[in-house]
Design an enzyme around this catalytic site. Structure first.
Site, PDB file in Angstrom:
ATOM      1  N   ARG A  45      27.707  44.866  41.937  1.00 30.59           N
ATOM      2  CA  ARG A  45      28.162  45.069  40.556  1.00 30.59           C
ATOM      3  C   ARG A  45      29.024  43.948  40.020  1.00 30.59           C
ATOM      4  O   ARG A  45      28.811  43.460  38.910  1.00 30.59           O
ATOM      5  CB  ARG A  45      28.987  46.364  40.437  1.00 30.59           C
ATOM      6  CG  ARG A  45      28.194  47.589  40.212  1.00 30.59           C
ATOM      7  CD  ARG A  45      28.865  48.745  40.898  1.00 30.59           C
ATOM      8  NE  ARG A  45      28.878  48.508  42.323  1.00 30.59           N
ATOM      9  CZ  ARG A  45      27.888  48.848  43.134  1.00 30.59           C
ATOM     10  NH1 ARG A  45      26.858  49.477  42.682  1.00 30.59           N
ATOM     11  NH2 ARG A  45      27.932  48.569  44.436  1.00 30.59           N
ATOM     12  N   THR A  46      30.032  43.535  40.793  1.00 32.01           N
ATOM     13  CA  THR A  46      30.972  42.554  40.252  1.00 32.01           C
ATOM     14  C   THR A  46      30.245  41.246  39.971  1.00 32.01           C
ATOM     15  O   THR A  46      30.380  40.666  38.897  1.00 32.01           O
ATOM     16  CB  THR A  46      32.150  42.349  41.236  1.00 32.01           C
ATOM     17  OG1 THR A  46      32.677  43.632  41.538  1.00 32.01           O
ATOM     18  CG2 THR A  46      33.236  41.484  40.642  1.00 32.01           C
ATOM     19  N   LYS A  73      29.126  25.044  56.771  1.00 32.01           N
ATOM     20  CA  LYS A  73      29.301  23.842  57.606  1.00 32.01           C
ATOM     21  C   LYS A  73      30.768  23.612  57.936  1.00 32.01           C
ATOM     22  O   LYS A  73      31.122  22.621  58.552  1.00 32.01           O
ATOM     23  CB  LYS A  73      28.777  22.607  56.856  1.00 32.01           C
ATOM     24  CG  LYS A  73      27.309  22.651  56.496  1.00 32.01           C
ATOM     25  CD  LYS A  73      26.954  21.375  55.745  1.00 32.01           C
ATOM     26  CE  LYS A  73      25.559  21.427  55.177  1.00 32.01           C
ATOM     27  NZ  LYS A  73      25.305  20.302  54.251  1.00 32.01           N
ATOM     28  N   ARG A  94      35.684  35.848  44.594  1.00 28.96           N
ATOM     29  CA  ARG A  94      35.898  36.947  45.547  1.00 28.96           C
ATOM     30  C   ARG A  94      36.027  36.342  46.930  1.00 28.96           C
ATOM     31  O   ARG A  94      35.223  35.492  47.331  1.00 28.96           O
ATOM     32  CB  ARG A  94      34.739  37.944  45.509  1.00 28.96           C
ATOM     33  CG  ARG A  94      34.830  38.968  46.626  1.00 28.96           C
ATOM     34  CD  ARG A  94      33.874  40.095  46.467  1.00 28.96           C
ATOM     35  NE  ARG A  94      34.286  40.999  45.411  1.00 28.96           N
ATOM     36  CZ  ARG A  94      33.708  42.165  45.155  1.00 28.96           C
ATOM     37  NH1 ARG A  94      32.692  42.563  45.897  1.00 28.96           N
ATOM     38  NH2 ARG A  94      34.123  42.945  44.187  1.00 28.96           N
ATOM     39  N   HIS A 122      42.060  43.995  42.847  1.00 29.57           N
ATOM     40  CA  HIS A 122      40.757  43.862  42.173  1.00 29.57           C
ATOM     41  C   HIS A 122      41.001  44.180  40.682  1.00 29.57           C
ATOM     42  O   HIS A 122      40.587  45.220  40.175  1.00 29.57           O
ATOM     43  CB  HIS A 122      39.766  44.838  42.813  1.00 29.57           C
ATOM     44  CG  HIS A 122      38.335  44.600  42.468  1.00 29.57           C
ATOM     45  ND1 HIS A 122      37.924  43.646  41.551  1.00 29.57           N
ATOM     46  CD2 HIS A 122      37.193  45.213  42.907  1.00 29.57           C
ATOM     47  CE1 HIS A 122      36.603  43.684  41.456  1.00 29.57           C
ATOM     48  NE2 HIS A 122      36.148  44.624  42.271  1.00 29.57           N
TER      49      HIS A 122
HETATM   50  C1  NCD Z   1      34.756  47.504  45.155  1.00 31.97           C
HETATM   51  C2  NCD Z   1      35.260  46.274  45.895  1.00 31.97           C
HETATM   52  O1  NCD Z   1      34.507  45.346  46.165  1.00 31.97           O
HETATM   53  O2  NCD Z   1      36.449  46.294  46.182  1.00 31.97           O
HETATM   54  N1  NCD Z   1      33.460  47.330  44.629  1.00 31.97           N
HETATM   55  C3  NCD Z   1      33.320  46.814  43.375  1.00 31.97           C
HETATM   56  O3  NCD Z   1      33.737  45.721  43.088  1.00 31.97           O
HETATM   57  N2  NCD Z   1      32.740  47.597  42.455  1.00 31.97           N
HETATM   58  C4  NCD Z   1      34.866  48.751  45.922  1.00 31.97           C
HETATM   59  C5  NCD Z   1      34.273  48.825  47.299  1.00 31.97           C
HETATM   60  O4  NCD Z   1      33.653  47.882  47.795  1.00 31.97           O
HETATM   61  O5  NCD Z   1      34.440  49.879  47.908  1.00 31.97           O
END
Ligand code: NCD
Length: 341
Positions: A45-46, A73, A94, A122
């Site tokens: 999703r993100t 690498k 991320r 997040h």
């Molecule tokens: C979350 C994350 O990556 O922290 N997912 C997301 O971004 N929608 C929640 C999760 O992974 O449980």
């Protein structure tokens, strides 16, 4: 983020949602810009909603994956950020280390958006959650929200706690033994917002307006057996929901695995797919907010050089000298991963 800034992003998100109805107008907002998705951890999703948001605004997303890039690498994180900063107008990051986004924002000249740093924060997920709650309930202040699940490791819950308190929601932290929210985070939130946060081991569904569930964050456990045992500690099913209000909204940042029974998907109170869809307008708002050239808040506090003890801190992975500063609650903490020194 101040209440005023968060309010600004939520208002901009509604505008973006309306603008999505006129794709041509929408595509002029960030025309010819480049956004980089730099993901060192798995994401559906993100990553996809940031790419969609970027494309809808007329920008071109470029995508990095640590599996197919020079990180495989052995290139350092700092070097990767320096490179991407030379290519793109904004970086969506991320990373499994806590504080990675803070460090990247100090290295890069362009805006860095934290799309999840380890078990720390997040923030854009929290904005989506606030936007969704306001859309469903018409307000956030006074809404009874139960945060339920692996509150120890779930970064989405950590950011959401602060977001909800910023908007004066009534929060209850619900977690089985061993999975409760880190005490330092609860203390910080209580001092910052001058509230006493309620904690429970089972959700009180008679009074909850929102049940926000998250999965056990298996990837944060070194002992996989412990993670599996933790995953058996809680589950939302139709039996549990019997005592809940008709108007309850069940939210989840997704992915969901075993913590929500499949029959709950058919319950009209399950709003998590609608919540995921809101990711696009909210992330469009975040990207265009960055393009407005909002300055990063200057670092405030006493800066002291020190070595962070948190094994998941980015300063450990990159072997850089950490720096500590006094938080608003008077606690000395790492400037990057924000853990008390
Ligand atoms: C979350 C994350 O990556 O922290 N997912 C997301 O971004 N929608 C929640 C999760 O992974 O449980």
């Amino acid at each position: 983020m101040s209440r005023q800034e968060a309010e600004g992003i939520l208002k901009l998100s509604s505008k973006m949602e309306s603008l999505l109805k006129s794709p041509q107008k929408c595509a002029r907002v960030l025309k010819d810009r480049i956004t980089a998705n730099v993901f060192f951890e798995a994401s559906t999703r993100t990553s996809l909603s940031f790419q969609t948001a970027s494309a809808r605004l007329g920008a071109k997303p470029i995508v990095f994956s640590n599996k197919t890039s020079s990180s495989a690498k052995g290139e350092s994180f700092s070097d990767t950020i320096r490179m991407v900063d030379g290519y793109a107008d904004a970086i969506v990051l991320r990373h499994p280390c806590e504080g990675a986004a803070q460090l990247a924002s100090e290295i890069a000249r362009h805006p860095v958006i934290n799309a999840g740093d380890g078990a720390n924060q997040h923030p854009t997920q929290a904005l989506i959650d606030l936007y969704t709650i306001r859309k469903l309930k018409g307000k956030i202040a006074g809404v009874n929200v139960a945060l339920f699940g692996d509150l120890l490791h779930a970064r989405a819950m950590h950011s959401l706690l602060f977001g909800l308190l910023l908007f004066k929601a009534k929060v209850t932290l619900v977690s089985p033994k061993g999975l409760s929210m880190p005490p330092a985070l609860v203390r910080e939130a209580e001092m910052k917002f001058k509230v006493k946060i309620r904690c429970a081991t089972k959700p009180d569904l008679k009074n909850a307006d929102v049940l926000y569930v998250c999965r056990v964050q298996k990837e944060r456990y070194s002992d996989k057996k412990k993670a599996e045992a933790a995953a058996r500690l809680f589950r939302v099913d139709s039996r549990l929901l019997k005592s809940a209000k008709k108007g309850l909204a069940i939210l989840h940042p997704l992915p969901k695995v075993v913590e929500i029974s499949p029959e709950v998907d058919l319950d009209p109170r399950a709003k998590y797919f609608e919540q995921a869809k809101n990711g696009v307008p909210v992330r469009m708002a975040v990207l265009s907010w960055c393009a407005l050239g909002k300055k990063k808040a200057a670092w405030r506090g006493v800066s002291l050089r020190f070595a962070c003890k948190n094994p998941s801190c980015i300063t450990r992975a990159e072997s850089i000298a950490g720096s500590a500063a006094m938080g608003a609650d008077g606690v000395l903490r790492c400037r990057y991963c924000e853990k008390p020194a």
